[in-house]
Scaffold this motif. Structure first.
Motif, PDB file in Angstrom:
ATOM      1  N   GLU A 110       0.830  -1.206   0.000  1.00 38.73           N
ATOM      2  CA  GLU A 110       0.000   0.000   0.000  1.00 38.73           C
ATOM      3  C   GLU A 110       0.869   1.262   0.000  1.00 38.73           C
ATOM      4  O   GLU A 110       1.970   1.249   0.555  1.00 38.73           O
ATOM      5  CB  GLU A 110      -0.851  -0.009   1.270  1.00 38.73           C
ATOM      6  CG  GLU A 110      -2.291   0.406   1.042  1.00 38.73           C
ATOM      7  CD  GLU A 110      -3.078   0.348   2.331  1.00 38.73           C
ATOM      8  OE1 GLU A 110      -3.366   1.418   2.872  1.00 38.73           O
ATOM      9  OE2 GLU A 110      -3.386  -0.779   2.789  1.00 38.73           O
ATOM     10  N   ILE A 111       0.381   2.319  -0.605  1.00 38.08           N
ATOM     11  CA  ILE A 111       1.105   3.594  -0.578  1.00 38.08           C
ATOM     12  C   ILE A 111       0.605   4.410   0.621  1.00 38.08           C
ATOM     13  O   ILE A 111      -0.602   4.541   0.824  1.00 38.08           O
ATOM     14  CB  ILE A 111       0.869   4.391  -1.881  1.00 38.08           C
ATOM     15  CG1 ILE A 111       1.309   3.548  -3.090  1.00 38.08           C
ATOM     16  CG2 ILE A 111       1.608   5.711  -1.854  1.00 38.08           C
ATOM     17  CD1 ILE A 111       0.959   4.166  -4.421  1.00 38.08           C
ATOM     18  N   GLU A 112       1.570   4.935   1.382  1.00 34.13           N
ATOM     19  CA  GLU A 112       1.217   5.715   2.569  1.00 34.13           C
ATOM     20  C   GLU A 112       0.370   6.933   2.182  1.00 34.13           C
ATOM     21  O   GLU A 112       0.616   7.566   1.154  1.00 34.13           O
ATOM     22  CB  GLU A 112       2.484   6.214   3.291  1.00 34.13           C
ATOM     23  CG  GLU A 112       3.385   5.121   3.820  1.00 34.13           C
ATOM     24  CD  GLU A 112       4.320   4.528   2.770  1.00 34.13           C
ATOM     25  OE1 GLU A 112       4.099   4.758   1.560  1.00 34.13           O
ATOM     26  OE2 GLU A 112       5.255   3.815   3.162  1.00 34.13           O
ATOM     27  N   LYS A 113      -0.611   7.243   3.050  1.00 35.93           N
ATOM     28  CA  LYS A 113      -1.515   8.377   2.816  1.00 35.93           C
ATOM     29  C   LYS A 113      -0.731   9.669   2.573  1.00 35.93           C
ATOM     30  O   LYS A 113      -1.071  10.474   1.704  1.00 35.93           O
ATOM     31  CB  LYS A 113      -2.432   8.527   4.045  1.00 35.93           C
ATOM     32  CG  LYS A 113      -3.604   9.429   3.877  1.00 35.93           C
ATOM     33  CD  LYS A 113      -4.917   8.657   3.690  1.00 35.93           C
ATOM     34  CE  LYS A 113      -6.016   9.497   3.081  1.00 35.93           C
ATOM     35  NZ  LYS A 113      -5.938   9.710   1.657  1.00 35.93           N
ATOM     36  N   GLU A 114       0.350   9.837   3.344  1.00 35.58           N
ATOM     37  CA  GLU A 114       1.162  11.056   3.232  1.00 35.58           C
ATOM     38  C   GLU A 114       1.744  11.193   1.812  1.00 35.58           C
ATOM     39  O   GLU A 114       1.794  12.288   1.252  1.00 35.58           O
ATOM     40  CB  GLU A 114       2.284  10.977   4.267  1.00 35.58           C
ATOM     41  CG  GLU A 114       2.934  12.299   4.545  1.00 35.58           C
ATOM     42  CD  GLU A 114       4.170  12.152   5.422  1.00 35.58           C
ATOM     43  OE1 GLU A 114       4.614  11.016   5.685  1.00 35.58           O
ATOM     44  OE2 GLU A 114       4.684  13.203   5.830  1.00 35.58           O
ATOM     45  N   ILE A 122       1.626  13.657  -3.771  1.00 34.12           N
ATOM     46  CA  ILE A 122       1.411  13.543  -5.220  1.00 34.12           C
ATOM     47  C   ILE A 122       0.240  14.444  -5.648  1.00 34.12           C
ATOM     48  O   ILE A 122       0.308  15.147  -6.662  1.00 34.12           O
ATOM     49  CB  ILE A 122       1.124  12.070  -5.602  1.00 34.12           C
ATOM     50  CG1 ILE A 122       2.343  11.194  -5.305  1.00 34.12           C
ATOM     51  CG2 ILE A 122       0.723  11.952  -7.065  1.00 34.12           C
ATOM     52  CD1 ILE A 122       2.041   9.689  -5.319  1.00 34.12           C
ATOM     53  N   LEU A 123      -0.814  14.437  -4.844  1.00 33.10           N
ATOM     54  CA  LEU A 123      -1.994  15.246  -5.201  1.00 33.10           C
ATOM     55  C   LEU A 123      -1.700  16.735  -5.093  1.00 33.10           C
ATOM     56  O   LEU A 123      -2.203  17.542  -5.884  1.00 33.10           O
ATOM     57  CB  LEU A 123      -3.189  14.849  -4.323  1.00 33.10           C
ATOM     58  CG  LEU A 123      -3.690  13.416  -4.585  1.00 33.10           C
ATOM     59  CD1 LEU A 123      -4.770  13.032  -3.579  1.00 33.10           C
ATOM     60  CD2 LEU A 123      -4.226  13.275  -6.014  1.00 33.10           C
ATOM     61  N   LYS A 124      -0.867  17.096  -4.117  1.00 30.51           N
ATOM     62  CA  LYS A 124      -0.468  18.497  -3.993  1.00 30.51           C
ATOM     63  C   LYS A 124       0.261  18.940  -5.255  1.00 30.51           C
ATOM     64  O   LYS A 124       0.037  20.034  -5.773  1.00 30.51           O
ATOM     65  CB  LYS A 124       0.466  18.664  -2.784  1.00 30.51           C
ATOM     66  CG  LYS A 124      -0.139  19.468  -1.667  1.00 30.51           C
ATOM     67  CD  LYS A 124       0.868  19.646  -0.549  1.00 30.51           C
ATOM     68  CE  LYS A 124       0.249  19.211   0.756  1.00 30.51           C
ATOM     69  NZ  LYS A 124       1.197  19.187   1.862  1.00 30.51           N
ATOM     70  N   ALA A 125       1.145  18.076  -5.753  1.00 28.56           N
ATOM     71  CA  ALA A 125       1.889  18.392  -6.978  1.00 28.56           C
ATOM     72  C   ALA A 125       0.910  18.635  -8.128  1.00 28.56           C
ATOM     73  O   ALA A 125       1.073  19.579  -8.917  1.00 28.56           O
ATOM     74  CB  ALA A 125       2.851  17.259  -7.321  1.00 28.56           C
ATOM     75  N   ALA A 126      -0.118  17.807  -8.215  1.00 30.62           N
ATOM     76  CA  ALA A 126      -1.110  17.965  -9.291  1.00 30.62           C
ATOM     77  C   ALA A 126      -1.798  19.325  -9.175  1.00 30.62           C
ATOM     78  O   ALA A 126      -1.977  20.042 -10.161  1.00 30.62           O
ATOM     79  CB  ALA A 126      -2.138  16.832  -9.215  1.00 30.62           C
ATOM     80  N   LEU A 127      -2.136  19.690  -7.946  1.00 32.57           N
ATOM     81  CA  LEU A 127      -2.864  20.951  -7.732  1.00 32.57           C
ATOM     82  C   LEU A 127      -1.964  22.175  -7.907  1.00 32.57           C
ATOM     83  O   LEU A 127      -2.454  23.298  -8.016  1.00 32.57           O
ATOM     84  CB  LEU A 127      -3.506  20.954  -6.335  1.00 32.57           C
ATOM     85  CG  LEU A 127      -4.585  19.885  -6.108  1.00 32.57           C
ATOM     86  CD1 LEU A 127      -5.080  19.924  -4.665  1.00 32.57           C
ATOM     87  CD2 LEU A 127      -5.762  20.056  -7.072  1.00 32.57           C
ATOM     88  N   LEU A 128      -0.644  21.948  -7.913  1.00 38.10           N
ATOM     89  CA  LEU A 128       0.305  23.044  -8.122  1.00 38.10           C
ATOM     90  C   LEU A 128       0.637  23.241  -9.604  1.00 38.10           C
ATOM     91  O   LEU A 128       1.394  24.143  -9.964  1.00 38.10           O
ATOM     92  CB  LEU A 128       1.605  22.762  -7.341  1.00 38.10           C
ATOM     93  CG  LEU A 128       1.514  22.995  -5.826  1.00 38.10           C
ATOM     94  CD1 LEU A 128       2.684  22.333  -5.112  1.00 38.10           C
ATOM     95  CD2 LEU A 128       1.485  24.488  -5.528  1.00 38.10           C
ATOM     96  N   ALA A 129       0.083  22.405 -10.457  1.00 37.83           N
ATOM     97  CA  ALA A 129       0.429  22.473 -11.887  1.00 37.83           C
ATOM     98  C   ALA A 129      -0.039  23.794 -12.499  1.00 37.83           C
ATOM     99  O   ALA A 129      -1.135  24.277 -12.194  1.00 37.83           O
ATOM    100  CB  ALA A 129      -0.220  21.302 -12.629  1.00 37.83           C
ATOM    101  N   PRO A 130       0.786  24.359 -13.374  1.00 35.35           N
ATOM    102  CA  PRO A 130       0.341  25.574 -14.075  1.00 35.35           C
ATOM    103  C   PRO A 130      -0.787  25.236 -15.044  1.00 35.35           C
ATOM    104  O   PRO A 130      -0.818  24.126 -15.598  1.00 35.35           O
ATOM    105  CB  PRO A 130       1.598  26.019 -14.835  1.00 35.35           C
ATOM    106  CG  PRO A 130       2.438  24.799 -14.970  1.00 35.35           C
ATOM    107  CD  PRO A 130       2.125  23.912 -13.797  1.00 35.35           C
TER     108      PRO A 130
END
Ligand code: FMN
Length: 172
Positions: free
Chosen positions: A18-22, A27-35
């Protein structure tokens, strides 16, 4: 950064871990930071961790999506054409940042193409995914990104094997 880009390779085999929640949050933060075009943020992201759903997503293409079956996480990237005509660019840039960030925290990933692909003669890959995940009609599915701890090793790119013939100076 250049080292990250050289060592990032598409990873299609994942450990049963499993991938840790953190890490998912990073990863999702990176997506939301996309230009995005005009800062309109035309994308949305669906994280799929349900094994049953992931197994179904792996059948979304005749070929090319089967690798998703072993992924503990799939991020489905969708765009809204009503927000901007650059929704494909917005979604693609976010997808790339997802992949690079994933690699930077020790995970592997691979893009699965959805746009313009068919599941079979009667159904597009996109329609299948939209029905399975209750995605609203007006949204477009750009891609699915399989993510997990790598269970395969792929060689890094080197300066020597870069396609320098693709580069042009001043005029083509
Ligand atoms: C737009 C795009 C679509 C892709 N579609 C698929 C796909 O449907 N299935 C798959 O297994 N890999 C897919 N890939 C991964 C590519 O095959 C891979 O990036 C390419 O072979 C280069 O290898 P690398 O990522 O290890 O550098 C896709 C990559 C991109 C950028």
């Amino acid at each position: 950064m250049i080292d990250l880009l050289k060592t990032r390779r598409s990873i299609r085999k994942y450990m049963d871990k499993e991938i840790e929640k953190e890490k998912i949050n990073t990863i999702l933060k990176a997506a939301l930071l996309a230009p995005t075009s005009m800062g309109k943020r035309s994308w949305e992201f669906i994280t799929v961790t349900d094994r049953n759903l992931i197994e179904k997503l792996s059948t979304a293409r005749k070929m090319g999506s089967q690798f998703l079956k072993g992924a503990p996480l799939v991020i489905v990237v969708v765009g809204n054409p009503e927000v901007t005509d650059a929704y494909i660019e917005d979604a693609s840039i976010a997808s790339t940042l997802i992949q690079v960030t994933t690699h930077s925290i020790g995970l592997g990933s691979c893009w699965c193409q959805v746009r313009n692909r068919d599941r079979n003669e009667n159904e597009t890959t996109e329609d299948f995914i939209k029905a399975l995940l209750n995605i609203p009609e007006n949204l477009k599915v750009e891609c699915m990104i399989g993510i997990g701890y790598p269970d395969e090793k792929r060689p890094a790119y080197t300066d020597e094997n870069l396609p320098y013939n693709k580069l042009h100076n001043n005029k083509y």
